[in-house]
Motif scaffolding. Sequence first.
Motif, PDB file in Angstrom:
ATOM      1  N   SER A  73       0.339   5.826   8.553  1.00  0.00           N
ATOM      2  CA  SER A  73       0.986   4.412   7.931  1.00  0.00           C
ATOM      3  C   SER A  73       1.899   3.983   9.002  1.00  0.00           C
ATOM      4  O   SER A  73       1.919   2.900   8.837  1.00  0.00           O
ATOM      5  CB  SER A  73       1.385   4.801   6.372  1.00  0.00           C
ATOM      6  N   MET A  81       0.807  -1.151  -0.117  1.00  0.00           N
ATOM      7  CA  MET A  81      -0.138   0.008  -0.067  1.00  0.00           C
ATOM      8  C   MET A  81       0.743   1.267   0.077  1.00  0.00           C
ATOM      9  O   MET A  81       0.492   2.094  -0.737  1.00  0.00           O
ATOM     10  CB  MET A  81      -0.823  -0.008   1.206  1.00  0.00           C
ATOM     11  N   ARG A  82       2.052   1.179   0.785  1.00  0.00           N
ATOM     12  CA  ARG A  82       2.850   2.275   0.790  1.00  0.00           C
ATOM     13  C   ARG A  82       3.511   2.449  -0.758  1.00  0.00           C
ATOM     14  O   ARG A  82       3.844   3.732  -0.951  1.00  0.00           O
ATOM     15  CB  ARG A  82       3.933   2.241   1.864  1.00  0.00           C
ATOM     16  N   LYS A 129      -6.436   1.675   5.664  1.00  0.00           N
ATOM     17  CA  LYS A 129      -5.861   1.897   4.402  1.00  0.00           C
ATOM     18  C   LYS A 129      -4.711   0.869   4.220  1.00  0.00           C
ATOM     19  O   LYS A 129      -4.390  -0.002   3.342  1.00  0.00           O
ATOM     20  CB  LYS A 129      -5.719   3.351   3.891  1.00  0.00           C
ATOM     21  N   TYR A 130      -3.960   0.962   5.549  1.00  0.00           N
ATOM     22  CA  TYR A 130      -2.691   0.435   5.423  1.00  0.00           C
ATOM     23  C   TYR A 130      -2.693  -1.113   6.026  1.00  0.00           C
ATOM     24  O   TYR A 130      -1.840  -1.741   6.325  1.00  0.00           O
ATOM     25  CB  TYR A 130      -1.699   1.035   6.015  1.00  0.00           C
ATOM     26  N   ARG A 131      -3.951  -1.541   6.355  1.00  0.00           N
ATOM     27  CA  ARG A 131      -4.384  -2.903   6.661  1.00  0.00           C
ATOM     28  C   ARG A 131      -3.513  -3.454   7.841  1.00  0.00           C
ATOM     29  O   ARG A 131      -2.728  -4.698   8.040  1.00  0.00           O
ATOM     30  CB  ARG A 131      -4.185  -4.155   5.448  1.00  0.00           C
ATOM     31  N   THR A 168       1.037   4.243  -3.050  1.00  0.00           N
ATOM     32  CA  THR A 168       0.444   5.508  -2.635  1.00  0.00           C
ATOM     33  C   THR A 168       1.198   6.761  -3.352  1.00  0.00           C
ATOM     34  O   THR A 168       2.494   6.644  -3.181  1.00  0.00           O
ATOM     35  CB  THR A 168       0.567   5.761  -1.192  1.00  0.00           C
ATOM     36  N   GLU A 199      -1.343  11.185   6.569  1.00  0.00           N
ATOM     37  CA  GLU A 199      -1.114   9.959   6.108  1.00  0.00           C
ATOM     38  C   GLU A 199       0.126   9.276   6.494  1.00  0.00           C
ATOM     39  O   GLU A 199       0.269   7.903   6.749  1.00  0.00           O
ATOM     40  CB  GLU A 199      -1.346   9.758   4.669  1.00  0.00           C
ATOM     41  N   ARG A 257      -9.717   5.971   9.181  1.00  0.00           N
ATOM     42  CA  ARG A 257      -9.912   5.374   7.561  1.00  0.00           C
ATOM     43  C   ARG A 257      -8.445   5.246   7.068  1.00  0.00           C
ATOM     44  O   ARG A 257      -7.996   4.407   6.480  1.00  0.00           O
ATOM     45  CB  ARG A 257     -10.871   6.188   6.904  1.00  0.00           C
ATOM     46  N   LEU A 258      -7.512   6.347   7.342  1.00  0.00           N
ATOM     47  CA  LEU A 258      -6.245   6.248   6.608  1.00  0.00           C
ATOM     48  C   LEU A 258      -5.457   5.164   7.363  1.00  0.00           C
ATOM     49  O   LEU A 258      -4.580   4.535   6.648  1.00  0.00           O
ATOM     50  CB  LEU A 258      -5.537   7.785   7.063  1.00  0.00           C
ATOM     51  N   THR A 259      -5.475   4.881   8.547  1.00  0.00           N
ATOM     52  CA  THR A 259      -4.893   3.916   9.167  1.00  0.00           C
ATOM     53  C   THR A 259      -5.276   2.526   8.634  1.00  0.00           C
ATOM     54  O   THR A 259      -4.617   1.645   8.207  1.00  0.00           O
ATOM     55  CB  THR A 259      -4.958   3.810  10.566  1.00  0.00           C
TER      56      THR A 259
END
Length: 91
Positions: free
Chosen positions: A54, A38-39, A83-85, A42, A50, A79-81
């Motif tokens: 991350s 993901m990083r 995103k990085y599962r 991005t 973000e 939500r941003l956190t």
Amino acid sequence: LSGETANGKYPDKSVMTMAAVVKDAEVGVNYFQVGNFMREFTPQPMGTLEALLSCVAKNAVDIDAGIIVIFSEHGVSPRLTAKYRPCVPII
């Protein structure tokens, strides 16, 4: 599919089976690899918030955290956190 499956004669067993499948599937996830992926994809440079969040997700994997707690007024940070599962629940 879950709606069709759970409408049968035994919806409780169907839901329990689907939950077990999901739980077993998550065991094989390499959260460190997913976060790095993901990083990498991005757009750079990412914003300060973000970038920080991350790192929160990455650190949760690194230290084998049990949970991530985020206080947020509008839900952007969780939500941003997510995103990085990270490997743990976000509350």
